[in-house]
Design a protein around this motif. Structure first.
Motif, mmCIF file in Angstrom:
data_model
loop_
_atom_site.group_PDB
_atom_site.id
_atom_site.type_symbol
_atom_site.label_atom_id
_atom_site.label_comp_id
_atom_site.label_asym_id
_atom_site.label_seq_id
_atom_site.Cartn_x
_atom_site.Cartn_y
_atom_site.Cartn_z
ATOM 1 N N SER A 398 34.244 43.812 39.501
ATOM 2 C CA SER A 398 34.263 44.056 38.057
ATOM 3 C C SER A 398 35.624 43.661 37.529
ATOM 4 O O SER A 398 36.516 43.270 38.294
ATOM 5 C CB SER A 398 33.967 45.532 37.764
ATOM 6 N N GLU A 399 35.764 43.775 36.226
ATOM 7 C CA GLU A 399 37.057 43.415 35.639
ATOM 8 C C GLU A 399 38.144 44.345 36.175
ATOM 9 O O GLU A 399 39.276 43.929 36.417
ATOM 10 C CB GLU A 399 36.958 43.515 34.113
ATOM 11 N N ASN A 400 37.792 45.620 36.343
ATOM 12 C CA ASN A 400 38.744 46.585 36.915
ATOM 13 C C ASN A 400 38.185 47.033 38.260
ATOM 14 O O ASN A 400 37.483 48.043 38.351
ATOM 15 C CB ASN A 400 38.896 47.784 35.983
ATOM 16 N N PRO A 401 38.465 46.263 39.284
ATOM 17 C CA PRO A 401 37.792 46.555 40.560
ATOM 18 C C PRO A 401 38.278 47.845 41.203
ATOM 19 O O PRO A 401 39.437 48.233 41.052
ATOM 20 C CB PRO A 401 38.154 45.343 41.423
ATOM 21 N N GLN A 402 37.361 48.482 41.887
ATOM 22 C CA GLN A 402 37.665 49.675 42.666
ATOM 23 C C GLN A 402 37.794 49.256 44.129
ATOM 24 O O GLN A 402 37.248 48.225 44.525
ATOM 25 C CB GLN A 402 36.518 50.678 42.522
ATOM 26 N N GLU A 429 36.662 36.655 47.536
ATOM 27 C CA GLU A 429 37.760 37.362 46.888
ATOM 28 C C GLU A 429 37.397 37.685 45.447
ATOM 29 O O GLU A 429 37.682 38.758 44.948
ATOM 30 C CB GLU A 429 39.023 36.482 46.900
ATOM 31 N N THR A 430 36.784 36.685 44.785
ATOM 32 C CA THR A 430 36.418 36.877 43.382
ATOM 33 C C THR A 430 35.006 36.346 43.163
ATOM 34 O O THR A 430 34.546 35.477 43.904
ATOM 35 C CB THR A 430 37.358 36.103 42.442
ATOM 36 N N VAL A 431 34.356 36.866 42.165
ATOM 37 C CA VAL A 431 33.072 36.309 41.732
ATOM 38 C C VAL A 431 33.119 36.155 40.220
ATOM 39 O O VAL A 431 33.893 36.841 39.552
ATOM 40 C CB VAL A 431 31.855 37.198 42.124
ATOM 41 N N SER A 432 32.314 35.243 39.701
ATOM 42 C CA SER A 432 32.263 35.047 38.252
ATOM 43 C C SER A 432 31.240 35.990 37.645
ATOM 44 O O SER A 432 30.119 36.091 38.143
ATOM 45 C CB SER A 432 31.852 33.610 37.930
ATOM 46 N N THR A 439 29.177 44.337 36.298
ATOM 47 C CA THR A 439 29.651 44.552 37.668
ATOM 48 C C THR A 439 28.655 43.905 38.621
ATOM 49 O O THR A 439 27.485 43.747 38.286
ATOM 50 C CB THR A 439 29.752 46.052 38.014
ATOM 51 N N ARG A 440 29.141 43.521 39.770
ATOM 52 C CA ARG A 440 28.250 42.983 40.797
ATOM 53 C C ARG A 440 28.653 43.587 42.139
ATOM 54 O O ARG A 440 29.853 43.678 42.434
ATOM 55 C CB ARG A 440 28.350 41.466 40.868
ATOM 56 N N THR A 441 27.653 43.989 42.857
ATOM 57 C CA THR A 441 27.929 44.626 44.136
ATOM 58 C C THR A 441 27.508 43.696 45.270
ATOM 59 O O THR A 441 26.384 43.207 45.278
ATOM 60 C CB THR A 441 27.155 45.949 44.245
ATOM 61 N N LEU A 442 28.425 43.446 46.172
ATOM 62 C CA LEU A 442 28.118 42.651 47.360
ATOM 63 C C LEU A 442 28.380 43.517 48.580
ATOM 64 O O LEU A 442 29.310 44.342 48.585
ATOM 65 C CB LEU A 442 28.974 41.392 47.420
#
Lengths: 859, 636
Positions: A398-402, A429-432, A439-442
């Protein structure tokens, strides 16, 4: 056909020589006003004409579907002039009716309205008595969309030749339009004759039938429909015609239809409606089209799903050393390499056998439901011997990753993981992401590469205590000699009062051979803390009975003897039984140390450390002895060597700090700490470049710099920081503040409790000192004989005999603080007791400096 | 490929590779393989394109799954389209099946002939209503063959020939399936026959809006078929001679000769006399009369000198490339029958065979078979007969109206033609002949009357018809293809084989020039050769007057396009320049308006194209100015 995408493409602009006519679009089959005109084709950007692409002649442009014929304007203009001039010239050279009609046709084809009108006038007059010319002019005008204008021509033709079919039809069409249906029918009587369809078009008859129907004269309409069906049986299959017939039949209440049954035609479902008919894209047609598409899509999905089903990946995670072979029935054996191996298998039940590093059989299923094959990303992992630790990483982008979440899996030979997007591959490392709120969960699955102990501590830090214990048990079951994790396990189990589990687990390893001494020591310590001495004694008696001369068992038996003399006898027997067994040496040396006989202990410990240099207890005891004897060079050399091998051996770091502090080498110690910080930053770029707080605090205490210690500890919010602050305050006599940090209930270590008691006692606050002392006495009363004696001494009012104190079998640090307290309580024998205490006060840990202060000789 | 090109091509093959039978056979085989490859090309295309999607879709299934779907869909739809295209179900030939039990003598003859010629088996033996015998190859797999061989025996043929003569015909058909000949040759012969049917089917127009691969295949067929056919044609014709020779060896040359002559004669009598006479009854009878085939048998049994003219016509026919079968005289020569013997054969065939082969070979089953054949024929013609009858009644009614019409009596040509047309359709051309002659007396150039009168006269063997047809063609050149059959039949009957070749050459020339001339006369480009206008002074003065009357025209150039076809026609090019606007640019609207005015006003002896020197016409205008005396008008 010109087309644009987002305003870019080709487009017509301008309309000249516009001419419209009613007609049927040859593309969409709709009855519309077709227009023909000259225009120019442009290349456009945002519909702004940019580049001219030539003049065009558009013919029969359908307003509904926009389909049309297009010709190069120049070619069209040329052909138009040449064809017209050619036809007119032919007519001029031979003014026959045929040539006149041909010239008229050409003018009509090229939409030359004005010229056609002139020419029409000319030939109408010239061939005023020619019925054929008059009728053909009428036909041409009708085709040109001018039925009203055609009527006089048909009328003239009919007057000239009433037998002429074209004239009769033309006049009849006029009557139909005017609603004079009876007159029209009379004129069209020849079309109602059987066989008329062989010679004439029956379109007029059909129009008459529809006109009758519109006029609610259904009897006449039905009669004509019947004639049409007789003449042209195929018309009965036309849906529009059938509907019209059915309408009249319904109006008349006819019981028998003139229509035959409809023949099924697949092609008709996809045909365009005829001119004038409403679009018959029926629900049924739609269903068929959707059905065909659906079948194709379903077939494609089924094939794709089946392919997925047949090509599943089984990950075989091999963490075993040595060759390993996997056998699956009906397949060639797989030679597994260390690490992750991928095997493609169809879904199903499998019975796998491993040969080599482990002999094991595993039954497992690789299965997924139909939809899970599309939408889930399952991963199946085979873990031979359950030896590998798998880690599942769940990262939310997400923009503010946890921080990502980690789950660990171990001890199972097969495991199925749902929703793994990156099996054994690194997460990106990053996703668009589409938007800032998205948010996107991998989820990744990986092989854990670190030491199990690290994972143990990580689980501990996450308060997953049960999981940490399970990990330790799993590890110890495979590697019973992993002392570090054994110690950690024991401590963790005791902390969380899971003693039955601890005892059961340790007991299960007692019969293992060769005997794991650390395991037995842990078991004995656990059992002794329970006062379950008799069972413990029985256990070891039985073991010794089976193997009476076993040095290790003799040593272990000595450890659990309450009688120090008997214990010493067992240690001696153990030393004799195996001179290379370091544990009896260590045990005997410990006895010497407890009585302050450092000189006697030293050679024994030298030998023990030589035999087992990795044992932390041996090293600690040896270091203590060296400190007591003032021998710093040897331990400094040893610990520097160890740090040379592993710069991050924290135990050696602490020891070296103590040694350098004891020698007063502060600048050297400071430099060492700075170097340690730099090394840590080089290895861990995210570190702050300073030594860990716990090490700094240990170093500062050893150095006796309590101001710096307090400062550092106040910044350190960890548990060790809290303890360090507690020590610093006590050493600086800030007792009230210290008492606010910990109370008696928070501390169980008797040396620390007695240290706090000593601090209060030195400050003259005896009641608080007694409070801090009370838990120790209570604890001593339930421990061994020496502890009971120590409790009596603390409670006693008469000064103790120094010799009796010397006989107490307690660890030097505990004994030192006990004596320091007794010295304060009994000022009469203070000097003798202080001397004994100072002799025993060797280790540079709390309450070393407090004891030193308390026992310092009076100036 | 037109007739002339095909004929030349056949001649080339005959003169070249055709001289070596083995080389020709190999060449035809190569063409056949190419044909199969071409027919399989759509399938290969579909499979290739599908795999281009399916393979990446399978390899990278998670990322490229839509590719897999597209590929599968394309494969399904493509295979369906290919199957739809190539899976041609040719209707099995219709006829009355005869069984071994029913006609043991016939089957005994067939078996004996087959054994002697080592010919393939027949799937069915059918008796048909035609005066012919044939082997029909019905491919189970469409273009890919696997034929079923049907032996079709015409009942009229059997009833017109003696048993031995019929044995010759049978042997000829069996020879086409004989293993005595080279197997691949047989295969090519059959392939050509079956492909002929298949390609005819494929060449049919497809429904607009229907997705089909047929246009691609049609292009291939249009290129391939004439080339393959020309090679196979030469081989097949050789095969016909071979089959005749083989059959003649079996039954003897005299019998073979009489069989060939009788078959040819009977066929002509039936086609030209029996069947037309029968269909003349359609106006009076709502259904076909009973006992048609009995009457037919009676006619064949009663044939004699009365029909000797038609017998003689057969000998005058010459071989053309429209049929692999050679003409009668060449076939007779082919089996070694010399002219003297042929005269004797003519005498022989004038006597009907007693008993005929149908009586001998079909025996007691003949009446039942004849009844069934008649039933079959009636079933086939029933609808047509009924339609024709209904049409006749309408025509009768129309004729009645026309007879009552005063204009017909006033000798109105148009009305008279309407009546003639009705008579032509209702009765024989003979009935309309007086009226047609009447029309031509009033309007000698009447195209329709000339055409129909000419056709009828040639059909009747009257050479006068030629001039009427030529008159019709002069009036409407597009009628020429329709006259070809009349001319050809007449030349065949009269033995004018040279005229037939001329006719086909003329037809080819016509087909070639008609399209080219239409194109030439409907377009003008800068590439065309331009000529001086060659108008007379009077014509020029008239034109200049028209130009001067126009307020906008400043100058005008006139020239002529050189025409290669129909050179007697003229095509004039008139380039005008109009007065420029005050801003010195041309107002195109005014320019076009001037052109439109002139289009109506200008009268020249030919086609005229009036244009301004702008756009694509500028190069033509430049070229025109270079023609001598092109500038015919100037207001400056």
């Amino acid at each position: 056909m010109p087309s644009t995408v987002n305003g870019i493409g080709t487009h017509y602009y301008g309309k000249r020589n516009l001419h419209t006519r009613p007609g049927v679009c040859s593309s969409c089959r709709r009855a519309v006003n077709l227009s023909s005109y000259d225009t120019r084709l442009w290349f456009v950007i945002v519909f702004i004409p940019i580049i001219p692409l030539g003049r065009k002649r558009i013919t029969d442009d359908c307003p509904a579907c926009r389909r049309h014929y297009v010709a190069n304007w120049q070619k069209w203009e040329t052909a138009k002039q040449l064809e017209i001039s050619g036809a007119l010239e032919k007519y001029r050279s031979d003014p026959s009716p045929e040539n006149a009609l041909e010239a008229h046709r050409i003018l009509m084809v090229y939409r030359q309205t004005a010229a056609m009108a002139d020419f029409q006038k000319l030939i109408t007059e010239k061939f005023a008595d020619n019925a054929r010319v008059q009728a053909q002019l009428g036909v041409a005008l009708t085709a040109f969309g001018q039925p009203a204008e055609s009527e006089p021509f048909f009328a003239r033709a009919y007057a000239l030749r009433p037998d002429m079919p074209e004239a009769r039809i033309g006049v009849a069409e006029g009557h139909i339009r005017a609603g004079r249906l009876v007159e029209a029918r009379q004129l069209l009587d020849f079309l109602e004759k059987p066989g008329a369809g062989q010679l004439y078009s029956l379109g007029s008859l059909e129009r008459l039938a529809f006109a009758y129907q519109a006029n609610h004269q259904h009897t006449e309409a039905l009669a004509l429909f019947g004639r049409l069906v007789e003449e042209i049986p195929a018309v009965a299959q036309h849906s529009g015609f059938r509907k019209a017939v059915q309408k009249s039949e319904k109006a008349l209440g006819a019981k028998q239809s003139v229509l035959p049954k409809t023949k099924f035609s697949l092609r008709r479902l996809f045909q365009r409606p005829a001119a004038g008919q409403p679009a018959s894209f029926s629900f049924f047609t739609l269903l068929i089209i959707l059905g065909v598409i659906g079948v194709l899509v379903a077939a494609g999905l089924a094939i794709g799903n089946e392919y997925i089903r047949r090509h599943r990946t089984l990950f075989v995670v091999n963490a075993l050393s040595g060759k390993l072979q996997l056998n699956l029935p009906g397949r060639d054996p797989y030679n597994l390499t260390p690490g992750v191996n991928e095997i493609k298998l169809p879904e199903g039940h499998y019975h796998a056998t491993f040969q080599g590093a482990t002999q094991e059989s595993v039954d497992f299923d690789i299965r997924a439901t139909y939809f899970n094959r599309w939408f889930d990303h399952p991963a199946w992992a085979l873990n031979p011997g359950g030896a590998a630790i798998l880690v599942r990483v769940r990262a939310v982008y997400s923009e503010n990753p946890q921080p990502p979440g980690y789950d660990y899996f171990f001890g199972q030979s097969f495991q199925a993981f749902p929703a793994i997007t990156h099996p054994f591959t690194d997460l990106p490392e990053t996703v668009s992401l589409e938007s800032s709120g998205e948010t996107r969960t991998l989820t990744g699955l990986a092989l854990f590469q670190g030491e199990p102990l690290e994972l143990f501590y990580e689980l501990e830090s996450k308060r997953q205590h049960a999981e940490a214990l399970r990990l330790a048990e799993w590890r110890l079951a495979r590697h019973p000699d992993d002392t570090k994790i054994l110690i950690a396990y024991q401590r963790q189990a005791l902390t969380f009062v899971d003693e039955p589990r601890l005892e059961a687990f340790l007991r299960s390893g007692l019969t293992n051979r060769p005997i794991n001494i650390e395991w037995h020591r842990a078991y004995q310590d656990q059992m002794r803390s329970h006062t379950n001495h008799q069972q413990l004694a029985d256990d070891y008696n039985q073991l010794l009975q089976n193997d009476p001369e076993n040095s290790t068992l003799l040593y272990l038996k000595g450890r659990i003897c309450d009688d120090p003399v008997r214990s010493a006898e067992f240690f001696e027997r153990a030393r004799r039984a195996d001179t290379n067994n370091p544990y009896p040496l260590y045990a005997i040396a410990a006895n010497f140390s407890n009585h302050g006989d450092w000189q006697s202990a030293k050679p024994l410990l030298d030998r023990a450390v030589e035999l087992l240099p990795t044992n932390q207890d041996f090293c600690e005891q040896w270091k203590l002895v060296c400190f007591a004897l003032g021998e710093f060079q040897a331990p400094e050399t040893v610990f520097r060597k160890r740090l040379g091998q592993d710069p991050f051996d924290l135990s050696s770091v602490n020891s070296l700090c103590e040694i350098l502090s004891a020698q007063g080498k502060r600048s050297e110690a400071d430099q060492f700490m700075t170097n340690l910080g730099q090394s840590l930053r080089a290895r861990y770029p995210n570190s702050k470049g300073v030594a860990p707080a716990a090490i700094q605090e240990h170093y500062l205490y050893a150095l006796g710099d309590f101001t710096a210690l307090e400062k550092t500890a106040r910044l350190d919010k960890s548990a060790s920081g809290k303890i360090a602050l507690f020590y610093a305050l006590l050493e600086q006599n800030h007792l009230d503040e210290a008492a606010r940090i910990f109370s008696t209930t928070n501390i169980s270590d008797p040396a620390t409790l007695l240290g706090v008691s000593l601090a209060f006692r030195l400050a003259g606050r005896n009641s608080e000192a007694a409070q801090w002392q009370a838990p120790v006495i209570e604890d001593f009363r339930v421990s061994g004989a020496d502890c009971v004696r120590a409790a009596d001494l603390l409670n006693g009012t008469t000064p103790p005999a120094v010799a009796a104190l010397n006989n107490l079998d307690l660890s030097p640090s505990l004994k030192a603080v006990l004596l320091a307290n007794l010295a304060v309580l009994h000022p009469d024998v203070r000097d003798q007791i202080n001397a004994a205490a100072r002799r025993l006060n060797a280790g540079r840990v709390f309450p070393y400096h407090l004891i030193q202060r308390a026992t310092a000789p009076a100036p | 490929m037109n007739h002339e090109e095909f004929d030349q091509f056949v001649q080339q093959i005959e003169a070249g590779v055709g001289r070596n039978h083995e080389a020709l056979r190999r060449r035809v085989l190569q063409w056949a393989l190419l044909g199969y490859a071409g027919l399989l090309m759509p399938l290969a295309l579909v499979v290739t394109v599908s795999l281009a999607f399916i393979i990446p879709g399978i390899i990278w299934i998670s990322e490229a799954f839509p590719f897999l779907l597209i590929g599968v869909c394309f494969l399904v739809v493509g295979c369906w389209a290919v199957a739809n295209l190539l899976w041609i179900r040719l209707a099995a030939p219709e006829g009355r099946t005869v069984t071994r039990a029913e006609a043991p003598a016939l089957f005994a003859l067939i078996d004996e002939t087959r054994q002697r010629l080592r010919a393939a088996k027949f799937y069915r033996v059918l008796i048909v209503p035609d005066c012919n015998a044939a082997v029909s190859y019905s491919p189970r797999l469409g273009v890919f063959g696997w034929n079923r061989n049907y032996l079709m025996l015409g009942l009229p043929l059997m009833e017109g020939l003696s048993r031995d003569e019929f044995a010759f015909v049978l042997a000829h058909e069996c020879a086409h399936l004989s293993r005595q000949h080279h197997r691949s040759g047989q295969w090519v012969y059959r392939l050509r026959r079956s492909w002929e049917q298949v390609f005819a089917h494929l060449s049919q127009l497809h429904h607009s809006g229907v997705i089909s691969l047929r246009p691609f295949v049609q292009k291939f067929i249009n290129w391939f078929w004439p080339r393959f056919n020309a090679h196979a044609f030469v081989l097949s014709r050789a095969h016909e001679y071979q089959a005749d020779a083989t059959a003649a060896q079996l039954v003897g040359v005299p019998t073979a000769a009489t069989a060939l002559i009788r078959n040819d004669w009977h066929g002509r009598v039936l086609d030209e006399k029996f069947w037309p006479d029968l269909w003349q009854q359609v106006a009076d009878h709502p259904a076909a009369p009973e006992g048609v085939f009995l009457r037919l048998t009676q006619l064949l049994n009663s044939l004699g000198v009365g029909e000797i003219q038609r017998l003689e016509q057969g000998f005058r026919f010459s071989t053309t490339n429209s049929n692999t079968h050679p003409c009668l005289s060449e076939r007779l020569r082919g089996i070694g029958r010399n002219l003297d013997a042929q005269s004797a054969d003519r005498e022989t065939v004038l006597l009907p065979p007693q008993p005929n082969s149908a009586e001998v070979l079909l025996g007691p089953a003949l009446p039942a078979i004849r009844a069934d054949i008649e039933k079959l024929w009636r079933k086939k013609t029933e609808t047509n007969w009924s339609q024709q009858h209904r049409k006749a009644s309408v025509l009768q009614e129309r004729l009645g109206r026309l007879d009552q019409s005063p204009v017909v009596r006033q000798e109105d040509v148009d009305a008279m033609w309407d009546k003639a047309q009705a008579l032509l359709q209702l009765r024989t051309p003979e009935a309309a002949t007086p009226l047609l002659r009447q029309i031509l007396a009033l309007a000698p150039k009447n195209v329709n009357a000339n055409f129909h009168l000419g056709s009828f006269l040639l059909q009747s063997g009257d050479g006068e018809g030629e001039q009427y047809l030529e008159q019709a063609i002069a009036g409407n050149e597009e009628l020429f293809p329709r006259t070809v059959d009349c001319f050809q039949a007449y030349y065949q009957r009269t033995g004018q084989s040279g005229r037939i070749r001329e006719l086909y050459a003329r037809l080819d020339k016509y087909e070639k020039t008609i399209a080219a001339s239409r194109l030439e006369r409907s377009d003008v480009t800068a590439a065309d050769k331009l000529l001086p206008h060659e108008l007379s002074d009077a014509e020029l003065a008239t034109l200049c007057a028209v130009l001067a009357a126009d307020p906008d025209v400043m100058t005008a150039d006139l020239g002529r396009k050189e025409l290669r076809y129909f050179v007697e026609q003229k095509l004039y090019l008139l380039c005008i320049r109009i007065r420029p606007e005050w801003y010195l640019l041309t107002n195109t609207d005014r320019q076009q308006a001037a052109i439109n005015r002139l289009i109506q006003a200008v009268r020249l002896p030919g086609r005229v194209f009036i244009f301004a020197p702008s756009g694509a016409f500028r190069p033509i205008a430049r070229k025109l100015t270079r023609i001598p005396n092109a500038r015919i008008f100037s207001k400056r």
